[in-house]
Design a protein around this motif. Structure first.
Motif, short mmCIF file in Angstrom:
data_model
loop_
_atom_site.label_atom_id
_atom_site.label_comp_id
_atom_site.label_asym_id
_atom_site.label_seq_id
_atom_site.Cartn_x
_atom_site.Cartn_y
_atom_site.Cartn_z
N VAL A 1 0.80 -0.94 0.39
CA VAL A 1 -0.33 0.06 0.05
C VAL A 1 1.01 1.69 0.19
O VAL A 1 -0.16 2.30 -0.17
N GLN A 2 2.13 1.41 0.51
CA GLN A 2 3.03 2.51 -0.06
C GLN A 2 3.26 2.71 -0.90
O GLN A 2 3.29 4.08 -1.42
N HIS A 3 2.54 2.37 -1.97
CA HIS A 3 2.74 2.37 -3.53
C HIS A 3 1.37 4.04 -3.73
O HIS A 3 1.21 3.93 -4.98
N ILE A 4 0.78 3.16 -3.19
CA ILE A 4 -0.82 3.71 -3.16
C ILE A 4 -0.63 5.37 -3.33
O ILE A 4 -0.19 5.64 -2.22
N SER B 1 -2.51 12.95 1.95
CA SER B 1 -2.75 13.22 3.63
C SER B 1 -2.78 12.36 4.04
O SER B 1 -3.70 12.54 5.30
N THR B 2 -3.24 10.85 4.34
CA THR B 2 -3.33 9.78 5.80
C THR B 2 -2.26 9.31 5.30
O THR B 2 -1.88 8.69 5.03
N ARG B 3 -2.25 8.60 6.22
CA ARG B 3 -2.01 6.93 6.91
C ARG B 3 -2.67 5.62 6.82
O ARG B 3 -3.77 5.46 6.44
N TRP B 4 -1.42 4.28 7.02
CA TRP B 4 -2.60 3.62 6.65
C TRP B 4 -3.07 2.87 7.77
O TRP B 4 -4.35 2.79 7.63
N ARG B 5 -3.18 3.42 9.07
CA ARG B 5 -4.27 2.98 9.81
C ARG B 5 -5.72 4.06 9.47
O ARG B 5 -6.71 3.39 9.89
N SER B 6 -5.12 4.96 9.32
CA SER B 6 -6.75 6.04 8.99
C SER B 6 -6.77 6.27 7.47
O SER B 6 -7.66 7.09 6.76
N GLY B 7 -6.25 5.79 6.22
CA GLY B 7 -5.85 6.46 5.26
C GLY B 7 -6.81 4.91 4.38
O GLY B 7 -7.17 5.65 3.16
#
Length: 634
Positions: free
Chosen positions: A451-454, A458-464
């Protein structure tokens, strides 16, 4: 003493001394040779397979001569015979021959007991000699494993069902069980044995996994309609806007142009440069040259084999009217195709020492360019899935996996992220257990890296990201008040159980289907319940049972990777190769075609052509590409 090898090596053809005067020095990095008579270093054997052959051929005459000398001594001692025979080793064109001694029996006593005793001694010596020779050959094979070449017939089709004992080479076994610990799930233990040439690996043992940090105890509640503040505010319209822009940008592209959006000119330049480098530096073929146009013809032949199959590779150039494929025969000669196939490379082999520990460095530049092209349009679909793909491979390589219960049990494993329509955004080759210490399990690392490629700054993993995933029962906290799988199996089919964790905003739902399945989500809901048909024990016809909404959506959007894998397998390249990375290269071609066809279908909708016709359009254009004939082909 031999002179040290100079930087600029000469040509061994300058020496007029017979080949028998050449000493093979196989321990040098470049595998040079030096002639005893002219004392000139020259570039000789560049392939470890040939060095292995020379070592074995040097070993056999010595062993055979010692064996014959011993047997002759026994004959002379027991039979009072005279022993005559040639003990000279003749060397010519890398073929070693030994003239066996021929005993000449003179007059002497004949004793039956002595003959039996002699046979027993002779048999024991023969067995001992065979064991010693076998151990030496085994050591040499373990030391000089091949990376650019592999055994096996290219034209032999892969068997449908094979056993582990039928498959040569090393493999990693992935067994999934209910009683496995968290740290061992999805982890494949790597082998510490010697790696193949140009495929180095770190000899250091893997570092110990650090202790896991203690997390606060979760607070579970029974909440059927939970609220997800972290993900409810996300804007889901970006994917739709990206898809509309993509349709306008690529509206006028034909199949070849769509394919070359992924198999870009940079990839063709990489193949041409590294293939010529390999032919010159490692195969000593200084007259070999190629071009982008010729590589396209080469790819066209590979592409056409996906839907136009003949019994063997050579049959594409056969003179028989029921086998020959004229468009292939007119595009490129068989010898030229086989030479390109033998030389194909994507990286400089001399960089092997600087890539110690990276088992995929032979194909890494190709994968990086292809992944960059796959993602250059952004993530234009709202639903994506992350799963594994298996590339069928039965040869010898440490990257080979064995996964019990899969349709393809032997092969290379990819971690891929795909859309629900089957478009592959990115993929990575699984190279075994990592040596760096980490407390993040393999499944979590794969998802986080993917998911780093997405693009979502504006957001991070836990909330994105909104996510829904299946969870094994032994990965759920023991304080969770849900019924266990054994208790759920006693309930009727279609029964469900749910809990909600407030801190992490995760809803867990356990549902009784063919088996007990547990699903977690940070955005979806249980209701509305969907009616599905299932077989119920004791009833002849299927009955209607209730399926939770999050499981219904999971089934609808999770199969993107499997769908892409299915599309690739429909018309995949059928020509096999002896290089361990050949299946990975042909897989890249098939994946690029499938991605291009999915874009074509998204642009044209109901007017889109089929995947077979799309593939044919690319193959025909490439096979009719004008190529300047090179001297080596003439």
């Amino acid at each position: 003493m031999l002179p040290p090898p100079p930087t600029n090596l000469g040509d061994s053809s300058d020496c007029n001394v017979p080949v028998s005067g050449v000493w093979w020095q196989c321990d040098l990095p470049e595998h040079h040779v030096c002639c005893h008579h002219c004392e000139q270093w020259s570039r000789g054997l560049h392939h470890q397979g040939q060095c292995l052959q020379v070592r074995l051929l040097n070993l056999l005459p010595l062993s055979l001569n010692v064996f014959y000398l011993l047997c002759g001594s026994l004959l002379r001692m027991f039979f009072q015979c005279t022993y005559s025979g040639s003990q000279d080793v003749q060397v010519e064109a890398e073929v070693y021959t030994v003239a066996p001694p021929l005993p000449v029996v003179e007059q002497g006593p004949f004793d039956l007991e002595l003959v039996i005793a002699t046979g027993i001694v002779w048999g024991g010596v023969t067995i001992l000699w065979c064991l010693l020779l076998f151990e030496e050959i085994k050591c040499l094979v373990n030391k000089y494993q091949l990376s650019d070449e592999d055994e096996g017939d290219e034209d032999v089709a892969n068997a449908g069902n094979v056993t582990v004992a039928d498959v040569p080479g090393e493999l990693e076994v992935e067994m999934v069980g209910e009683d496995m610990e968290d740290d061992t799930l999805f982890e494949n233990e790597g082998d510490d044995a010697e790696t193949e040439e140009n495929q180095p690996s770190s000899s250091a043992p893997p570092a110990k996994r650090p202790r896991k940090k203690k997390c606060p105890a979760p607070s579970w509640t029974k909440q059927k309609k939970p609220v997800f503040p972290k993900t409810s505010a996300l804007n889901g319209q970006a994917a739709g806007v990206a898809e509309n822009n993509l349709r306008q940008t690529l509206a006028q592209h034909n199949p070849v142009q769509l394919f070359e959006e992924f198999f870009s000119p940079e990839i063709y330049d990489l193949i041409c440069k590294e293939t010529v480098r390999y032919s010159t530096d490692f195969r000593n073929d200084h007259e070999f040259h190629t071009s982008t146009e010729e590589v396209k013809v080469f790819l066209g032949i590979l592409i056409i084999t996906g839907y136009h199959k003949v019994p063997s590779e050579a049959d594409y150039w056969s003179d028989a009217e029921d086998l020959v494929v004229p468009i292939v025969k007119n595009a490129m000669s068989r010898n030229r195709f086989q030479k390109l196939k033998s030389y194909i490379h994507f990286v400089d082999n001399s960089t092997a020492d600087s890539n110690i520990g990276d088992r995929s460095f032979k194909v890494k530049p190709l994968f990086e360019l292809l992944n960059e092209n796959f993602c250059k349009f952004g993530y234009f679909t709202p639903n994506i899935s992350i799963d594994e793909m298996i590339v069928k491979y039965y040869g010898r390589n440490r990257l080979k996996q064995f996964i019990k219960g899969k349709p393809i049990r032997f092969g290379y494993k990819y971690w891929a992220i795909c859309s629900s329509e089957g478009y592959c955004y990115t993929f990575t080759l699984y190279c075994g257990k990592e040596t760096t210490a980490t407390d993040v399990p393999l499944g979590s690392r794969v998802v986080l890296n993917a998911v780093q490629h997405i693009a979502d700054p504006s957001t991070r993993w836990r909330s994105g990201f909104r996510a829904t995933a299946t969870i094994r029962e032994n990965r759920i906290n023991r304080t969770c008040p849900m019924k266990s799988s054994k208790e759920m199996k006693k309930s009727d089919r279609g029964a469900s159980e749910y809990v909600y964790e407030r801190t992490s905003e995760v809803l867990l739902v356990r549902w009784h289907d063919n088996n007990i399945v547990t699903v977690g989500t940070n955005h979806d809901s249980i209701e509305p319940l969907h009616d599905v048909k299932r077989r119920v024990k004791g009833q002849k016809e299927k009955s209607t049972v209730k399926m939770p909404n999050l499981i219904y959506n999971y089934n609808a959007y999770m199969g993107g990777v499997d769908h892409h894998d299915w599309l690739v397998s429909k018309y995949c390249v059928s020509i096999r190769g002896k290089k361990w990375y050949w299946p990975l290269f042909t897989r890249c071609i098939d994946m690029a075609i499938v991605n291009a066809w999915i874009l074509h279908k998204s642009i044209h909708g109901g007017n889109a052509i089929s995947l077979k016709d799309f593939r044919r359009a690319i193959a025909i254009v490439y096979l009719k590409t004008t190529v300047q004939r090179h001297n080596c082909e003439q």
